[in-house]
Enzyme design. Structure first.
Site, PDB file in Angstrom:
ATOM      1  N   TYR A  86       0.824  -1.230   0.000  1.00 61.15           N
ATOM      2  CA  TYR A  86       0.000   0.000   0.000  1.00 61.15           C
ATOM      3  C   TYR A  86       0.856   1.278   0.000  1.00 61.15           C
ATOM      4  O   TYR A  86       0.665   2.157   0.833  1.00 61.15           O
ATOM      5  CB  TYR A  86      -0.944   0.022   1.209  1.00 61.15           C
ATOM      6  CG  TYR A  86      -1.673  -1.286   1.435  1.00 61.15           C
ATOM      7  CD1 TYR A  86      -2.701  -1.690   0.578  1.00 61.15           C
ATOM      8  CD2 TYR A  86      -1.327  -2.132   2.484  1.00 61.15           C
ATOM      9  CE1 TYR A  86      -3.354  -2.897   0.768  1.00 61.15           C
ATOM     10  CE2 TYR A  86      -1.973  -3.340   2.682  1.00 61.15           C
ATOM     11  CZ  TYR A  86      -2.983  -3.723   1.823  1.00 61.15           C
ATOM     12  OH  TYR A  86      -3.620  -4.908   2.017  1.00 61.15           O
ATOM     13  N   TYR A 126     -12.594  -7.423   6.125  1.00 59.32           N
ATOM     14  CA  TYR A 126     -11.422  -7.467   5.249  1.00 59.32           C
ATOM     15  C   TYR A 126     -11.134  -8.925   4.927  1.00 59.32           C
ATOM     16  O   TYR A 126     -11.055  -9.755   5.834  1.00 59.32           O
ATOM     17  CB  TYR A 126     -10.189  -6.813   5.907  1.00 59.32           C
ATOM     18  CG  TYR A 126      -8.970  -6.959   5.029  1.00 59.32           C
ATOM     19  CD1 TYR A 126      -8.777  -6.097   3.949  1.00 59.32           C
ATOM     20  CD2 TYR A 126      -8.072  -8.005   5.201  1.00 59.32           C
ATOM     21  CE1 TYR A 126      -7.702  -6.262   3.085  1.00 59.32           C
ATOM     22  CE2 TYR A 126      -6.996  -8.183   4.342  1.00 59.32           C
ATOM     23  CZ  TYR A 126      -6.824  -7.303   3.294  1.00 59.32           C
ATOM     24  OH  TYR A 126      -5.768  -7.480   2.422  1.00 59.32           O
ATOM     25  N   ASP A 171     -13.908 -16.569   7.741  1.00 57.51           N
ATOM     26  CA  ASP A 171     -12.534 -16.230   7.398  1.00 57.51           C
ATOM     27  C   ASP A 171     -11.739 -16.132   8.703  1.00 57.51           C
ATOM     28  O   ASP A 171     -11.804 -15.131   9.405  1.00 57.51           O
ATOM     29  CB  ASP A 171     -12.519 -14.906   6.619  1.00 57.51           C
ATOM     30  CG  ASP A 171     -11.105 -14.425   6.307  1.00 57.51           C
ATOM     31  OD1 ASP A 171     -10.150 -14.981   6.873  1.00 57.51           O
ATOM     32  OD2 ASP A 171     -10.979 -13.472   5.510  1.00 57.51           O
ATOM     33  N   LYS A 230      -2.061 -17.316   7.520  1.00 50.15           N
ATOM     34  CA  LYS A 230      -1.180 -16.555   8.417  1.00 50.15           C
ATOM     35  C   LYS A 230      -0.388 -17.411   9.402  1.00 50.15           C
ATOM     36  O   LYS A 230       0.655 -17.933   9.045  1.00 50.15           O
ATOM     37  CB  LYS A 230      -2.006 -15.497   9.149  1.00 50.15           C
ATOM     38  CG  LYS A 230      -2.431 -14.350   8.224  1.00 50.15           C
ATOM     39  CD  LYS A 230      -2.965 -13.204   9.013  1.00 50.15           C
ATOM     40  CE  LYS A 230      -3.438 -12.039   8.185  1.00 50.15           C
ATOM     41  NZ  LYS A 230      -2.382 -11.146   7.745  1.00 50.15           N
TER      42      LYS A 230
HETATM   43  N1  PMP Z   1      -8.552 -12.414   5.451  1.00 52.36           N
HETATM   44  C1  PMP Z   1      -8.179 -11.793   6.577  1.00 52.36           C
HETATM   45  C2  PMP Z   1      -9.141 -11.755   7.738  1.00 52.36           C
HETATM   46  C3  PMP Z   1      -6.932 -11.183   6.682  1.00 52.36           C
HETATM   47  O1  PMP Z   1      -6.589 -10.534   7.808  1.00 52.36           O
HETATM   48  C4  PMP Z   1      -6.046 -11.258   5.576  1.00 52.36           C
HETATM   49  C5  PMP Z   1      -4.658 -10.633   5.601  1.00 52.36           C
HETATM   50  N2  PMP Z   1      -4.492  -9.516   6.364  1.00 52.36           N
HETATM   51  C6  PMP Z   1      -6.464 -11.930   4.423  1.00 52.36           C
HETATM   52  C7  PMP Z   1      -7.714 -12.495   4.390  1.00 52.36           C
HETATM   53  C8  PMP Z   1      -5.579 -12.022   3.216  1.00 52.36           C
HETATM   54  O2  PMP Z   1      -4.502 -12.853   3.431  1.00 52.36           O
HETATM   55  P1  PMP Z   1      -3.166 -12.736   2.554  1.00 52.36           P
HETATM   56  O3  PMP Z   1      -2.579 -11.393   2.864  1.00 52.36           O
HETATM   57  O4  PMP Z   1      -2.334 -13.894   3.018  1.00 52.36           O
HETATM   58  O5  PMP Z   1      -3.573 -12.863   1.130  1.00 52.36           O
END
Ligand code: PMP
Length: 427
Positions: A19, A147, A248, A277
């Site tokens: 970003y 997100y 998610d 993650k």
């Molecule tokens: N979903 C959530 C809740 C996240 O926090 C993130 C990453 N911050 C993602 C999806 C995307 O994961 P990545 O950056 O490994 O593509």
């Protein structure tokens, strides 16, 4: 020019960081190495890591067990394609994920990043309704302030205001957004709190394949914690209206919110779950999408196949380090350590609570948030943190930490007191 100066000059000239502008980027700090919960800069300064490299490095850096697992695996098989082949690291990781997650989740798809696992989840939901003869159910509903990643499909279910929709409006599919939950973690969820979600799912059920949300903790869309009762109601509404629920858990999974998966805080099980993650302890990129037998068998009815297959699917190095990381987690005393971290974060941030510049302090699991009234200046505030020997990366009005679980009490105190000091300087 020193090597470091020339590296930084090249970086500034040619590299994109997350970003940022290519021509006027924010400051970056060169890192020489990482060790335990320390990030060691090229100039020798040591920073206590408050971010676990964006939720990932739960066991700290350079963990001997993870290093060893990875070194052993690299000698045997760094990678092999997953089409037509399989291997022990993938099978054993799938077994662990199935054992750790709620019993109905029985099928595992390995993806290469969190965003891709979200794409996979959305495609699973859409393919499921095609396969069961309801192709009109192909839209997605979510809640505001969410997100889910930066790829196009994931972005289309991120918060429309803070999630870049304005830039990509013309190409993003139009999904359904309910208001963000307004009932806090410790509140119940009243009929009024759930009214908007309820009416939207009722009105759109005929065209909805799935609801996707982050269970209980909304991360990058605002670091908000909401009532587990709200999530319970979401589960019930999805069942009533024949809509799949995708949780998610990419940020919340693996104990970050105080339970192995945050959906357990509400006692619910999704139809599809994304994890990523912390799965590899922050060593490599890997994510997985888990599905129930209903979803997997539905997609596969009448000879259907699930249409996704990344090149690095189930990369053996990533699966191996994930196996080692999950073993460490399960063998750790996280059930005691995470509540201790919560307590220490609460105590540590108490001095911020009454500052006129602070809107709210909130902590859950191993997550602590100081929400400011005004947006902070990233470059200058980051410099203040680095000066005080801590690594914290705020965004917008949010100064937040999710440290490695292995952080010591002394390091945690040093982290929170540095944050309080920097917060008290904000005007
Ligand atoms: N979903 C959530 C809740 C996240 O926090 C993130 C990453 N911050 C993602 C999806 C995307 O994961 P990545 O950056 O490994 O593509």
């Amino acid at each position: 020019m020193s090597n470091i100066e020339s590296m930084l000059a090249f970086d500034r000239e040619h590299l994109w960081h997350p970003y940022t502008s290519a021509v006027n980027p924010l400051t970056v700090y060169p890192v020489a190495k990482t060790d335990g919960v320390k990030i060691i800069l090229e100039d020798g300064r040591e920073l206590i890591d408050g971010m676990a490299s964006w939720w990932c490095a739960i066991h700290g850096y350079n963990n001997p067990a993870l290093n060893k697992a990875l070194c052993d695996q690299v000698q045997k098989m760094p990678h092999v394609m997953f089409g037509g082949l399989t291997h022990e690291p993938a099978v054993s990781l799938a077994r662990k994920l199935i054992d750790l997650s709620p019993p109905p989740l029985q099928h595992v798809f390995f993806a290469d990043s969190g965003s891709v696992s979200v794409e996979v989840a959305l495609k699973m939901a859409i393919q499921y309704y095609q396969a069961v003869g309801k192709p009109e159910k192909n839209r997605i509903m979510t809640i505001r302030n969410g997100y889910h990643g930066d790829t196009l499909g994931a972005m289309s279910v991120c918060d429309p205001v803070n999630g870049m929709h304005s830039l990509f409006e013309a190409v993003l599919p139009k999904h359904i957004f309910a208001e963000a939950p307004c009932c806090g973690y410790d509140d119940g969820c009243t009929d009024a709190d759930f009214a908007d979600f309820k009416s939207k799912i009722e009105n759109h059920a005929h065209e909805l394949a799935a609801v996707i949300l982050e269970p209980v903790v909304q991360g990058a869309g605002g670091m908000r914690f909401y009532s587990p009762d709200y999530l319970k109601r979401v589960r019930q509404a999805c069942d009533e209206h024949d809509v799949l629920l995708i949780c998610d858990e990419i940020a919340t999974g693996f104990c970050r919110a105080g339970a192995m998966f945050a959906s357990e805080l509400a006692g619910i099980c999704p139809d599809i779950m994304c994890v990523g993650k912390a799965i590899t302890g922050g060593y490599m990129t890997l994510a997985a999408t888990l599905a129930t037998a209903k979803v997997a068998e539905g997609i596969s009815s009448d000879g259907g196949v699930f249409m996704h297959g990344p090149t690095f699917m189930a990369n053996p190095l990533a699966c191996t380090v994930a196996n080692a990381s999950l073993d460490l987690l399960v063998e750790s005393n996280w059930q005691e350590r995470i509540p201790q971290i919560t307590k220490m974060l609460r105590a540590g941030f108490t001095p911020c609570e009454n500052l006129s510049t602070v809107a709210e302090v909130r902590c859950l699991g191993a997550i602590g948030v100081v929400e400011m009234k005004n947006t902070v200046d990233m470059d200058s505030i980051q410099l203040e943190f680095v000066k005080r020997g801590v690594w914290v990366r705020p965004f917008g009005k949010l100064i937040y930490v999710m440290p490695p679980y292995v952080i010591s009490n002394l390091e945690l105190e040093a982290l929170t007191s540095a944050i309080c000091e920097v917060v008290s300087l904000q005007r």
